[in-house]
Design an enzyme around this catalytic site. Structure first.
Site: not given
Ligand code: DX5
Ligand code: ZN
Length: 218
Positions: A6, A64, A169, A62, A132, A29, A33, A171, A31
């Site tokens: 990501s 969101m 996805d 992805h 998630m 990836h 948002m 951590g 993200d």
């Molecule tokens: C969180 C995102 C993830 C995030 C992952 O809402 O969807 O893709 O960027 O980042 P890490 O790997 O640092 O948790």
């Molecule tokens: Zn993500």
């Protein structure tokens, strides 16, 4: 075993340079948002389009965002895989179909509080299911070990159908990826673990190696 870094925690002012640091990634990836579905705002379709023109790597969007019924098919025109959240969707079956009609693979995502049983009927219609392992919104959060039972249950529903990927996805790091692989995931998003590493591409390789070892497939 696919590693999908990501770029959320990369240097967004030099996105194409950052993506050039991870050439062995299986997908990048992205993200997206909207500040409504999640309490954070990142980038939209214009940035996704310019990332498309700056790399030949596969792109994994992805979303969101609210109203994926409207937006997911539009993203599908620019990327290789589009994931929307079932919690925001009015007609998830139709969204999956429309994404595919626009030439992209289609996936749906579940927040930690959403059960896989509530959308089991969507699994055979998708190219990928995203579980998630943090609350969506921010990178760098702690991995939710308690999501592993959901990953296991999703793997049971998918069985060994190679056409449906199981992505996790949030951590994911060298310390947590093995657990997720053991539970049945085969596609791993890693943000901070990759971009905080001195050599991001080598971290992609290490993560893949660790996932393969723990899944018993090496
Ligand atoms: C969180 C995102 C993830 C995030 C992952 O809402 O969807 O893709 O960027 O980042 P890490 O790997 O640092 O948790
Ligand atoms: Zn993500």
């Amino acid at each position: 075993m696919r590693i999908t870094p990501s770029i959320l925690n990369a240097d967004l002012s030099r996105l194409s340079d950052e993506i050039a640091r991870i050439p062995s990634s299986d997908m990048v990836h992205l993200d997206v948002m909207d500040g409504h579905f999640v309490p954070n705002l990142t980038f939209g379709i214009a940035v996704v389009e310019s990332v498309r023109s700056s790399t030949s790597l596969e792109l994994d969007a992805h979303l969101m965002i609210e109203d994926p019924d409207l937006w997911a098919p539009r993203y599908a025109e620019h990327v290789d895989s589009v994931t929307f959240h079932v919690e925001a969707a009015r007609n998830p079956k139709q969204i999956l179909q429309e994404i595919r009609e626009r030439g992209s693979r289609a996936a749906f995502a579940l927040k930690p509080g959403t059960s896989i049983e509530s959308c089991a009927d969507l699994v055979p219609l998708a190219d990928m299911v995203l579980i998630m392992t943090v609350e969506p919104g921010f990178g760098g959060q702690g991995f939710m070990h308690e999501m592993m039972s959901k990953v296991r249950r999703t793997r049971e529903l998918i069985g060994d159908d190679k056409n449906i990927a199981l992505q996790v996805d949030g951590g994911i790091s060298i310390d947590t990826i093995a657990q997720a692989a053991e539970a049945g995931a085969d596609t791993f998003v890693a943000g901070s673990a990759v971009f905080k590493a001195a050599d991001p591409n080598d971290m992609v390789r290490l993560l893949r190696e660790k996932a393969l070892t723990k899944s018993g497939r090496l």
